[in-house]
Each structure stands twice: as structure tokens, then as C-alpha cells.
Enzyme design. Structure first.
Site, PDB file in Angstrom:
ATOM      1  CG  HIS A 183      -1.832  -1.196   1.260  1.00  0.00           C
ATOM      2  ND1 HIS A 183      -3.072  -1.189   0.675  1.00  0.00           N
ATOM      3  CD2 HIS A 183      -1.666  -2.452   1.767  1.00  0.00           C
ATOM      4  CE1 HIS A 183      -3.649  -2.373   0.834  1.00  0.00           C
ATOM      5  NE2 HIS A 183      -2.810  -3.161   1.497  1.00  0.00           N
ATOM      6  CG  LEU A 184       3.305   2.029  -2.963  1.00  0.00           C
ATOM      7  CD1 LEU A 184       3.898   2.218  -4.348  1.00  0.00           C
ATOM      8  CD2 LEU A 184       4.426   1.832  -1.938  1.00  0.00           C
ATOM      9  CG  ASN A 208      -6.286   0.052  -0.223  1.00  0.00           C
ATOM     10  OD1 ASN A 208      -5.196   0.104  -0.783  1.00  0.00           O
ATOM     11  ND2 ASN A 208      -6.408  -0.250   1.058  1.00  0.00           N
ATOM     12  CG  HIS A 220      -8.952  -8.517   2.118  1.00  0.00           C
ATOM     13  ND1 HIS A 220      -8.033  -7.839   2.885  1.00  0.00           N
ATOM     14  CD2 HIS A 220     -10.048  -8.695   2.914  1.00  0.00           C
ATOM     15  CE1 HIS A 220      -8.551  -7.621   4.105  1.00  0.00           C
ATOM     16  NE2 HIS A 220      -9.763  -8.130   4.148  1.00  0.00           N
ATOM     17  CG  ASP A 279      -1.267  -6.422   3.742  1.00  0.00           C
ATOM     18  OD1 ASP A 279      -1.519  -5.394   3.086  1.00  0.00           O
ATOM     19  OD2 ASP A 279      -2.103  -6.965   4.494  1.00  0.00           O
TER      20      ASP A 279
END
Lengths: 297, 422
Positions: free
Chosen positions: B59-60, B91, B177, B303
């Protein structure tokens, strides 16, 4: 710093010491032992018994009481829990009593405030002063704790009181059985205590039936199909009382839902210790506040 | 030119102790050294040299939550962790769910030098779980992995339609997920002894397994490639094994923290141990390690989920889920799960993830002519994670002594990280 965040790790001697100290406060009039000290009730959740008996306990010791209510404070404007604790500490208090719906609130407050923190009931995790109150009440009633058998009946999963009892009562010699419908029993049993879904099976063996309220605010009511069904299977009534030993007693930490877990005739009957539990709230909390104030000096 | 001498090199014929010469963006030679002087020589006895690591799941936070992380800092963290390629989850805010957003993000990613960033796209519009996202638009913008990560697609009907459509787009992959919200409820940590003792709502293994079972059935029916993200339970592993035996095309990943930590680590309610799926029981962790070794689990993915200290310094139940992982993964995986086996390490950390994501310049054995996307890793160096290149420091491994440290990361022939001496 000697607050009371948890009973976990306290040995029998230490627990008995607190009870002895509380016993010394029973029936004692007001004092000025701690005049000039400030005790802050930081209650982030509604409470009658706990809040008022902490308040009276502080007054009896000569301390001032500051009270915090989230709905009347900046918490309702979105102030974080941490900032609220830091603010209460900066205003100045010698002891902070924390009641919160979240399990780690007391421990976090103790870390942030650098003041002794007393756990006034957190999450479904622990309510240490209630456990001490019930231990004192039982000791007064039976003259001992060792070997007493207690069935805790009801929504164990959602109950901070039950978890506090599970931490400390076995240390003091009380044998616990958890009773309730499966959705109310903890998923795992790390304490290794007896569990049962049939109250009637247990009544003949126990000295104490300890009733719990269904924690509707924690969503517990939704895990069973009906309150009425629960009352039929687990409600304490005259018939069930007759199945207990003649010396058996009934306890409840309040607030009671009369007609659900307890009938009027039991709640108000002579085998009920409910009001003695409430009365013992003051001396027990005097003992705990005293330790905190002495430790904080 | 860069010459790395005496490392244990992952070549196409296995591990060899040899020298590697890098010229421009390519491996110029293995086993031979240039005659001329003036090039940079690195002596690396005992260290592993192999393809740069590839993370299928990060997640950046870019765009939209760049106070937690952005592409630049995420890339720095990746380089420090030995990574040369990342798959970023969609997201973000806004979520990556159409051609315009996907194109804009891909353009920004193309300007990042430290690591190759490919983004994934949402399965449903706005990640709302209600209607299908713009698959064609995202596909044209280069997206191949589709996921609503953070949530499962809530209904089987919607996911089966997504799978049916994506079957027609070559190389497309559905990544899920797995979390049935009706079972997960307000769960905070694994539904086990610790949750019962602390009185916190549990997240049962069942919440994951129900979705894994459902998704495997859908994949079997539609024939779409499926990737299960962050598998964490014995039951999920059994379901995946069984489906594979029946011919379902399924891959899966495990995180470093699920390989190294158990529910007991959450006892103190430190929010840097709060994530989904939660840290599970001893049996689960043991099974995950075994499954990673035997290939039931294809890859390790971090993650990597940055959150600031202020966001994490709240009561456990109010804290956001997720922990960072890029900078500690290599150490955790090599020392705590794979028993310092370099071939297996590169297979699970680089080769397999590059294959799953279709990243042709990554995950290749080191040989003459292969792209110079490389990592040099000392499997024995001990260190204690403290500061991070990531904007956030929400790592469960802070202050814990780890064994194994990245010495150098090279992307397309350029050194993107050099360190590990501290």
C-alpha cells in the site's frame, strides 16, 4: 506510582492486603487524610455505582473530586482519548480513575499521564474494584474465600466483571464455573475453569450464584434469539433458589434487569447480597485510592 | 561497471560462488572479470546475490493518503528492503478503478527510479462491492491484477461476473482479500485464547476460510486465475491444496509477520501488531511455514501498510489495521521461515511473484544478458530495526533483533540502496 490498572499478577497476599485495608474503612466516618489531593473521575462511559462510590470514597478521604463526562466535554468535539488524558493530567490531578468501553484504556492512560491510574472498568476486559468488592462481600458473608464455589451466570463473553473475577478470585481460593448459553461463553477457556450451559445442573454445588446483565450495548442481545428465552433458561427465581444450599447467596454487580436474569423476589430477598456489594464499593475504593495517593507522593 | 565478487549467486544452474559484472542495465558476465580497472568492486563473501525482490502486495497510499506514504518514500523503503518491483494496491483515494486514474498513477509510477511500481486495479467501482469497475480502461492502462484489497467482493454473484469478464483479458488475475464481514464483525484479533482472555471481539479463522472456499469454487467454475492474498490459516491452506489437486489455477501469498509472529504477540495490545488477517495461533504459523517451503504458498508478500504514529497511538480497537513490512521482510523470511536457503528464498521472494505479476525484467536468474535488477543480501548480519525509509514506522519488528540484512539493491544497473553496515 501505585494505581490499579489490573489485578493480573497480584498474589494472594497483596489481594488480601487490599481487602483488609478496605475492611478497616467499613463504617469509618469522614477524615482529612488526603485533604488537598485531587481525584479525577474520567468516565468515558455511563456509570452509577462505580462513579458515585469512587466519588464518595474520595470525599471520605478528604480529597477533592473532579469529574469528566464525555458528552459535556471536548471529547464530543472529537478530542482524542490521548489528548483528553493529557489535558486532565495537565489541569492537575493526583489520581485518575478511568472507565472506558475500550480494553486498553486504563493501561494507555497510565502510560500517558504519569499519574496513578485506577481502572474503573474497561472494555469487556476487567473491572478490578468490582472484583475486590465482591471478594470483600463474600469474605464478610462466609468468613473465608478459600473453597467457595461460585457460578457466574450470563453474558461472560461481554463481561468485564467476569474477566476480573477470572483473574483474581481463583488466586484467593474461589472456584469458578461459567454458566450461560454457548453464545455467551468465551470461545476459548484460557483460565481452565469449568463451563456449563445448564444452570440447574450447577445450583446444588455452588455457594454463590453471580448473575450478569446481558450487555446489550456490546451487541450481546443480538447473539441470542430472545431475552424471554434466556430468562426462562437462566433467570434466577424462587424455584432455582430452592435448588441451592441453604447457605447459598445471590450476587449481581448491577445494574439489574429485573425479570430477566433476576426476579424481584430474589433481588430483594434475604439471600441477595446486592446492596451489600454496593455499600462495600465505598470502603474498597477508599483502600484503592489511598494506595494510589500514597504511592503517588 | 560494477563487479560483485565472491557472492553466492543464484544462476540458472543453482547457487554458485562466483563473480558478477554489471554493465549498464544488464548483467555483462558471470564468472569472468573485466581486465580494465576503474570499475566499482564489491567484495561480498557469504552474501547472496540474486534477482531483486518483488512484492505483490503493498500500500503506497498514493494518491490520497500521502501523509502515511507516497510513491517516492515507498520506493525508498522498497530499495532498502532489497525490492526492485512492487505491485501497489488500489485502495487509494480515489481508488484506482478506471482508465483515467489508472493512467495517471501509471505515469507517476513511471517516474520513480528506485523501484518498478505497477499498480493493481479495483474489482468493483469505488471498491464499494456493488458494481464492476472499468476493467477494459484499466487493462488498457496496463493493469493486470485486480483486487478490492481491504475487502472481499461481498457477493458471489458479483465476483463470478468479474471473473467471467476478466477471463477474456489475457494475463488478468483476480486477487482476493478473504474476509467475510458478517463473520468478522467487529473482530480485533484472532479469535483464540488471547481474545477470550482480554475480552476483545475475535476474528475467527472461519471469516477467511469461507471466502477462500467460495472464491475457489468460483475460480473452478469460471476458469479464471485466482490469487488469494495474505493466507493465514491451516484451513485456508487445506482448501487451496485441495482445489489445486482438482486443477484450479490458484496461487497464494503469506506475509512475513504471519510467518514470524503469533496471537500471543498481541497480548500487550500494541497497535503495531494489529492487522488483517490477524496474527493467528501456533498451529497456523507452523503450517504457513511448512506450506511456504513445500510450495502450497507460492510467494511472500508484505502487505506493507503504512500508518503514522499518531494514527496508531490510540486504543487498540480504534487503531487502523496494517503494518509496514518492506524493510524487514528479507530478514524475517530468510531467518524465521526458510532456514537460510537462498534458492528457496529467491523463488518465493522474487521469481514466483514476478511470474505471477508478469514482470519480465524481474525474478530472473543471474546470467549473462539478464536485467540488472539485483539484491545483495547478507543472511547472517544481525541488526535491530529502528529508523525506516518509509514515512511510517508501524512495524511489529521495531526493537527486535533480526538476522539477515540487505547490503545493496540494484535496479536496472543503478544502485538504489547501499547500506546494511550499521
Amino acid at each position: 506510582m501505585s494505581g490499579l490498572v489490573t489485578l493480573h499478577g497480584l498474589g494472594r497476599e497483596r489481594l488480601t492486603g487490599i481487602l483488609d485495608k478496605a475492611e478497616g474503612y467499613v463504617g469509618r466516618g469522614p477524615s482529612t487524610d488526603f485533604s488537598g489531593a485531587t481525584v479525577t473521575n474520567a468516565f468515558f462511559e455511563p456509570s452509577t455505582r462505580t462513579r458515585l462510590s469512587f466519588e464518595r470514597a474520595a470525599h471520605r478521604l478528604g480529597a477533592h473530586v473532579m469529574s469528566f463526562s464525555p458528552e459535556l466535554s471536548s471529547a464530543s468535539k472529537g478530542e482524542s482519548f490521548k489528548d483528553t488524558i493529557l489535558t486532565l493530567t495537565a489541569i492537575g490531578t493526583d489520581v485518575l480513575i478511568v472507565r472506558h468501553r475500550l480494553a486498553d484504556a486504563a493501561a494507555l492512560a497510565a502510560g500517558w499521564s504519569a499519574r496513578p491510574v485506577i481502572n474503573g472498568g474497561v472494555g469487556s476486559r476487567e473491572h478490578p474494584t468490582q472484583t475486590l468488592i465482591d471478594a470483600l462481600t463474600l469474605r464478610q458473608e462466609f468468613g473465608r474465600l478459600d473453597g467457595l464455589r461460585m457460578a457466574i451466570v450470563g453474558d461472560i463473553r461481554g463481561s468485564r466483571v467476569a474477566r476480573g473475577h477470572l483473574i483474581a478470585l481463583p488466586t484467593m481460593g474461589v472456584e469458578l464455573t461459567l454458566v450461560g448459553p454457548t453464545p455467551f461463553l468465551p470461545q476459548e477457556n484460557p483460565w481452565g475453569v469449568r463451563t456449563s450451559t445448564d444452570l440447574d445442573d450447577e445450583l446444588g454445588d455452588v455457594d454463590v450464584v453471580y448473575l450478569l446483565r446481558i450487555q446489550a450495548e456490546r451487541g450481546s442481545a443480538a447473539t441470542i434469539p430472545s431475552i424471554a428465552g434466556y430468562a426462562r433458561r437462566y433467570g434466577m427465581n424462587a424455584e432455582r433458589l430452592s435448588m441451592m444450599k441453604p447457605t447459598g447467596v445471590v450476587m449481581h454487580p448491577g445494574p439489574m434487569n429485573r425479570g430477566v436474569e433476576i426476579d424481584d423476589s430474589i433481588a430483594d430477598g434475604e439471600r441477595s447480597l446486592v446492596l451489600r456489594q454496593v455499600a462495600n464499593g465505598v470502603p474498597v475504593r477508599m483502600a484503592v485510592i489511598t494506595e494510589a495517593l500514597e504511592g503517588g507522593r | 561497471m560494477i563487479v560483485i565478487r565472491n557472492a553466492r549467486v543464484l544462476t540458472s544452474s543453482g547457487i554458485e560462488e562466483t563473480s558478477v559484472v554489471i554493465d549498464g542495465d544488464t548483467v555483462a558476465a558471470v564468472g569472468a572479470e573485466p581486465e580494465a580497472n576503474g570499475h566499482q568492486v564489491i567484495e561480498a563473501p557469504g552474501a547472496w546475490l540474486g534477482p531483486g525482490l518483488v512484492d505483490l502486495h503493498v500500500h503506497l497510499r498514493d494518491p490520497g493518503q500521502t501523509w502515511k506514504e507516497d510513491m517516492v518514500t515507498g520506493a525508498k523503503a522498497a530499495a532498502a528492503g532489497g525490492y526492485t518491483a512492487l505491485v501497489a494496491m488500489p485502495n487509494t483515494e480515489p481508488p484506482i478503478d478506471d482508465r483515467v486514474t489508472a493512467t495517471a498513477v501509471a505515469e507517476r509510477a513511471a517516474g520513480i527510479e528506485d523501484v518498478e511500481i505497477v499498480t493493481s486495479g479495483a474489482l468493483t467501482k469505488g471498491r464499494s462491492g456493488e458494481e464492476l469497475a472499468d476493467f477494459d480502461g484499466m487493462y488498457d492502462a496496463g493493469i493486470r491484477i485486480f483486487s478490492d484489497d481491504g475487502d472481499s467482493v461481498p457477493t458471489a454473484g458479483l465476483l463470478s461476473r468479474a471473473m467471467a469478464y476478466l477471463l477474456d483479458l489475457p494475463g488478468a488475475l483476480v486477487a482476493e482479500h478473504a474476509e467475510d464481514r458478517s463473520v468478522a464483525g467487529t473482530g480485533q484479533l484472532h479469535e483464540g485464547a488471547v481474545a477470550s482472555r482480554l475480552g476483545l471481539a475475535g476474528l475467527p479463522s472461519l471469516a477467511e476460510e469461507l471466502v477462500v472456499a467460495r472464491d475457489l469454487l468460483l475460480a473452478a467454475t469460471t476458469g479464471t486465475r485466482l490469487h488469494i492474498q495474505h493466507v493465514s490459516t491451516v484451513g485456508s491452506l487445506d482448501l487451496i491444496r485441495r482445489a489445486r489437486e482438482e486443477g484450479v489455477e490458484v496461487t497464494c501469498e503469506v506475509t512475513p509477520h504471519h510467518l514470524a509472529l503469533e496471537e500471543t504477540a498481541v497480548e500487550g495490545l500494541d497497535t503495531n501488531f494489529k492487522m488483517y488477517p490477524p496474527l493467528r495461533g501456533r498451529d497456523d504459523r507452523t503450517a504457513l511455514i511448512a506450506a511456504l517451503r513445500d510450495g502450497t504458498v507460492d510467494v511472500v508478500a508484505t502487505d506493507h501498510a503504512p500508518h503514522t504514529t499518531a494514527e496508531k497511538e490510540v486504543p487498540f480497537e480504534e487503531a487502523p489495521r496494517g503494518v509496514i513490512g518492506l524493510e524487514t521482510a528479507a530478514a524475517v523470511v530468510s531467518s524465521k521461515a526458510l532456514g537460510k536457503d537462498p534458492e528457496l528464498f529467491f523463488e518465493r521472494m522474487s521469481i514466483a511473484p514476478a511470474r505471477i505479476a508478469g514482470l519480465s525484467r524481474h525474478g530472473r536468474a543471474v546470467e549473462k544478458g539478464s536485467p540488472a535488477n539485483l539484491v545483495l543480501f547478507d543472511p547472517d548480519r544481525r541488526w535491530v530495526p529502528a529508523g525506516f525509509a518509509s514515512k511510517s514506522s508501524n512495524s511489529p519488528f521495531v526493537g527486535m533483533e533480526l538476522t539477515g540484512r540487505v547490503l545493496m539493491t540494484i535496479r536496472e544497473g543503478k544502485i538504489t540502496y547501499e547500506g546494511g553496515s550499521g
